[in-house]
Design a protein around this motif. Structure first.
Motif, PDB file in Angstrom:
ATOM      1  N   THR A 126       0.832  -1.208   0.000  1.00  0.00           N
ATOM      2  CA  THR A 126       0.000   0.000   0.000  1.00  0.00           C
ATOM      3  C   THR A 126       0.866   1.258   0.000  1.00  0.00           C
ATOM      4  N   TYR A 184       0.899   4.282  -2.911  1.00  0.00           N
ATOM      5  CA  TYR A 184       0.781   5.738  -2.737  1.00  0.00           C
ATOM      6  C   TYR A 184       2.051   6.463  -3.166  1.00  0.00           C
ATOM      7  N   ASP A 240       1.680  -1.239   8.204  1.00  0.00           N
ATOM      8  CA  ASP A 240       0.375  -0.557   8.234  1.00  0.00           C
ATOM      9  C   ASP A 240       0.528   0.928   8.548  1.00  0.00           C
ATOM     10  N   THR A 241       1.418   1.246   9.473  1.00  0.00           N
ATOM     11  CA  THR A 241       1.655   2.651   9.827  1.00  0.00           C
ATOM     12  C   THR A 241       2.261   3.404   8.655  1.00  0.00           C
ATOM     13  N   ALA A 269       2.022   2.636   5.510  1.00  0.00           N
ATOM     14  CA  ALA A 269       0.995   2.735   4.460  1.00  0.00           C
ATOM     15  C   ALA A 269       0.001   3.845   4.783  1.00  0.00           C
ATOM     16  N   GLN A 270      -0.413   3.924   6.028  1.00  0.00           N
ATOM     17  CA  GLN A 270      -1.364   4.962   6.425  1.00  0.00           C
ATOM     18  C   GLN A 270      -0.781   6.355   6.201  1.00  0.00           C
ATOM     19  N   TRP A 271       0.466   6.557   6.591  1.00  0.00           N
ATOM     20  CA  TRP A 271       1.088   7.868   6.441  1.00  0.00           C
ATOM     21  C   TRP A 271       1.444   8.175   4.989  1.00  0.00           C
ATOM     22  N   GLN A 275      -0.483   7.272   2.541  1.00  0.00           N
ATOM     23  CA  GLN A 275      -1.788   7.691   2.039  1.00  0.00           C
ATOM     24  C   GLN A 275      -2.088   9.129   2.479  1.00  0.00           C
ATOM     25  N   ILE A 276      -1.800   9.438   3.732  1.00  0.00           N
ATOM     26  CA  ILE A 276      -2.000  10.801   4.231  1.00  0.00           C
ATOM     27  C   ILE A 276      -1.157  11.783   3.424  1.00  0.00           C
ATOM     28  N   ALA A 321       3.930  13.627   7.622  1.00  0.00           N
ATOM     29  CA  ALA A 321       3.864  12.252   7.110  1.00  0.00           C
ATOM     30  C   ALA A 321       5.255  11.740   6.755  1.00  0.00           C
TER      31      ALA A 321
END
Length: 136
Positions: free
Chosen positions: A3, A7, A88-89, A91-93, A95-96, A126
């Protein structure tokens, strides 16, 4: 990490596309013949006046070009140095970062007051969080 890399790729595409508003605007301001021949007559001493939104579009693109190396570095480092527990962290950042940069470009080009810097700071944060995930 898939992920995060997704991004990263979207951010690269965004970087490439952000020059489009400025270039298309330039084509209309300069006229197609001058645009196709690189520069209008007398350039740069006599450059046709461009609307402010075009100048902001150019700066939004340049800002993204300047920011991408840091983003690329931290995402790649997170993938290479991480053990997968932080995927996961990261990937989340990632995306942010991407969505903050989309909003940043829109806010910058449209000159929406008081939002450009906070949105930029979200993308900056991020990068720092992903970087911390890479080295800690």
């Amino acid at each position: 990490m898939e992920t995060a890399y997704y991004y990263l790729a979207l951010s690269g595409i965004l970087t490439v596309l952000l020059w489009s508003p400025y270039i298309v605007g330039r084509m209309f301001v300069w006229g197609i013949p001058a645009f196709l021949h690189n520069y209008p007559e007398g350039f740069p001493a006599k450059e046709p006046e461009t609307p402010l939104w075009m100048d902001r579009a150019k700066r939004a693109h340049l800002n993204m070009v300047e920011t991408m190396p840091a983003f690329i570095a931290v995402v790649v480092a997170a993938g290479l140095l991480g053990d997968g527990s932080n995927a996961d962290t990261v990937a989340q950042w990632a995306q942010i970062f991407f969505f903050a940069r989309v909003v940043h470009a829109i806010v910058y080009i449209l000159a929406i007051p008081a939002l450009r810097t906070p949105v930029y700071l979200v993308s900056w944060a991020a990068i720092l969080v992903i970087g911390a995930q890479s080295v800690l």
